[in-house]
Design a protein around this motif. Structure first.
Motif, PDB file in Angstrom:
ATOM      1  N   PHE A  28       3.179  42.584 -17.506  1.00 10.37           N
ATOM      2  CA  PHE A  28       2.360  43.704 -17.037  1.00 10.37           C
ATOM      3  C   PHE A  28       0.938  43.246 -16.736  1.00 10.37           C
ATOM      4  O   PHE A  28       0.310  43.718 -15.784  1.00 10.37           O
ATOM      5  CB  PHE A  28       2.358  44.824 -18.077  1.00 10.37           C
ATOM      6  CG  PHE A  28       3.730  45.302 -18.462  1.00 10.37           C
ATOM      7  CD1 PHE A  28       4.735  45.464 -17.505  1.00 10.37           C
ATOM      8  CD2 PHE A  28       4.039  45.603 -19.783  1.00 10.37           C
ATOM      9  CE1 PHE A  28       6.004  45.904 -17.858  1.00 10.37           C
ATOM     10  CE2 PHE A  28       5.309  46.040 -20.147  1.00 10.37           C
ATOM     11  CZ  PHE A  28       6.293  46.193 -19.186  1.00 10.37           C
ATOM     12  N   LEU A  29       0.428  42.316 -17.545  1.00 10.68           N
ATOM     13  CA  LEU A  29      -0.901  41.753 -17.280  1.00 10.68           C
ATOM     14  C   LEU A  29      -0.893  40.973 -15.971  1.00 10.68           C
ATOM     15  O   LEU A  29      -1.808  41.091 -15.146  1.00 10.68           O
ATOM     16  CB  LEU A  29      -1.324  40.849 -18.445  1.00 10.68           C
ATOM     17  CG  LEU A  29      -1.673  41.563 -19.745  1.00 10.68           C
ATOM     18  CD1 LEU A  29      -1.663  40.588 -20.924  1.00 10.68           C
ATOM     19  CD2 LEU A  29      -3.032  42.253 -19.651  1.00 10.68           C
ATOM     20  N   ASN A  30       0.171  40.176 -15.759  1.00 15.78           N
ATOM     21  CA  ASN A  30       0.289  39.442 -14.504  1.00 15.78           C
ATOM     22  C   ASN A  30       0.354  40.396 -13.309  1.00 15.78           C
ATOM     23  O   ASN A  30      -0.249  40.141 -12.254  1.00 15.78           O
ATOM     24  CB  ASN A  30       1.543  38.562 -14.520  1.00 15.78           C
ATOM     25  CG  ASN A  30       1.400  37.365 -15.446  1.00 15.78           C
ATOM     26  OD1 ASN A  30       0.297  37.010 -15.852  1.00 15.78           O
ATOM     27  ND2 ASN A  30       2.516  36.733 -15.764  1.00 15.78           N
ATOM     28  N   LYS A  31       1.086  41.473 -13.479  1.00 17.02           N
ATOM     29  CA  LYS A  31       1.217  42.470 -12.417  1.00 17.02           C
ATOM     30  C   LYS A  31      -0.128  43.060 -12.045  1.00 17.02           C
ATOM     31  O   LYS A  31      -0.388  43.372 -10.870  1.00 17.02           O
ATOM     32  CB  LYS A  31       2.175  43.561 -12.885  1.00 17.02           C
ATOM     33  CG  LYS A  31       2.539  44.603 -11.845  1.00 17.02           C
ATOM     34  CD  LYS A  31       3.564  45.568 -12.427  1.00 17.02           C
ATOM     35  CE  LYS A  31       3.937  46.669 -11.460  1.00 17.02           C
ATOM     36  NZ  LYS A  31       4.941  47.602 -12.061  1.00 17.02           N
ATOM     37  N   ARG A  32      -0.989  43.203 -13.036  1.00 12.40           N
ATOM     38  CA  ARG A  32      -2.334  43.734 -12.801  1.00 12.40           C
ATOM     39  C   ARG A  32      -3.352  42.629 -12.491  1.00 12.40           C
ATOM     40  O   ARG A  32      -4.536  42.877 -12.434  1.00 12.40           O
ATOM     41  CB  ARG A  32      -2.794  44.514 -14.041  1.00 12.40           C
ATOM     42  CG  ARG A  32      -2.022  45.799 -14.306  1.00 12.40           C
ATOM     43  CD  ARG A  32      -2.296  46.837 -13.222  1.00 12.40           C
ATOM     44  NE  ARG A  32      -3.694  47.173 -13.148  1.00 12.40           N
ATOM     45  CZ  ARG A  32      -4.253  48.236 -13.722  1.00 12.40           C
ATOM     46  NH1 ARG A  32      -3.507  49.047 -14.454  1.00 12.40           N
ATOM     47  NH2 ARG A  32      -5.547  48.475 -13.598  1.00 12.40           N
TER      48      ARG A  32
END
Length: 265
Positions: A217-221
């Motif tokens: 999710f951090l990578n996605k953001r």
């Protein structure tokens, strides 16, 4: 590294976003190698010698901890006291620079015959300028004074600052709005929805979040994860596990071995 969250503006993603390359143009590896307190396998941590050895092993960043003496000098020291790493005792903040200079940093091992002193921040900057980037763990110091030294060394675009106190965020944004800042995601953030809600209020550029479930999710953001991998069990197995999580950087007590591992794999 203590866990502390602060609001950070802007987006950086060190391996994939072209703007990151313009900020840190001399990254040697796709996964950023961060030498924790320098490369201190054979010399003491947080010394000029450990920073030189981090440069020699081609780490991308050297992590160092900034504190302030009683008379306002900025020095590199992880602990609040000098007890563990030197032949003296007492808090860094209670000792003058001249008193610190009377101390000797303990060698890394019985076979280490070097003579080491607690470094001034300006000397650490001089060693690193143009050779390696700095991951500055901002323990206890004046932001304006620190940034003045960074500017004097010409290292404004070679440093990421890790924040430990809430007030440091606004201080850095006032003194150096373009300085990349780093902090931790609260441990109670456990879902993508909670993370998105949190990041909407407090955008983050870099984090050392260790929750594997949050990393996608951090990578996605477009939040770069520089994972603290150092520890007694650090080695290829832990590096492989971390890389499978999708992190962008690893902070290591064995940067030379990590560099070799990355080249081989």
């Amino acid at each position: 590294m203590k866990k502390f969250l602060l609001p950070i503006l802007g987006l950086f993603f060190i391996n994939t976003v072209p703007a990151q390359k313009s900020l840190f143009p001399e990254i040697n590896h796709r996964v950023v190698v961060i030498a924790h307190r320098g490369n201190h396998q054979h010399v003491p941590e947080n010394t000029l010698a450990s920073f030189e050895q981090a440069i020699a092993c081609h780490a991308d960043f050297v992590e160092m901890d900034l504190r302030t003496t009683k008379d306002g000098k900025m020095v590199i020291m992880h602990d609040a006291t000098v007890n563990r790493t030197t032949n003296g005792s007492g808090k860094v903040s209670d000792l003058t620079y001249n008193e610190l200079m009377q101390l000797t940093v303990r060698p890394a091992s019985a076979s280490d015959t070097g003579h080491y002193k607690i470094p001034l921040f300006e000397d650490a900057l001089r060693i690193c300028t143009g050779k390696i980037h700095i991951y500055l763990d901002f323990k206890d110091a004046n932001v304006v004074q620190a940034y003045d030294l960074i500017k004097a060394a010409g290292m404004e675009k070679q440093i990421v600052v890790y924040l430990n106190k809430e007030e440091q965020y606004s201080q850095w944004k006032s003194a150096a709005p373009q300085m990349p800042l780093m902090a931790s995601i609260p441990e109670n953030i456990k879902t993508e929805e909670a993370l998105n809600t949190f990041l909407k209020k407090t955008p983050v550029e870099f984090t050392d979040s260790a929750d594997p479930a949050m990393i996608p999710f951090l990578n996605k953001r477009h939040v770069a994860v520089w994972l603290d991998i150092q520890g007694n069990d650090e080695g290829p197995a832990k590096w492989n596990d971390a890389l499978k999580m999708g992190v962008q950087g690893l902070q290591s007590d064995h940067p030379e071995d990590l560099v070799k591992f990355l080249h081989q794999n």
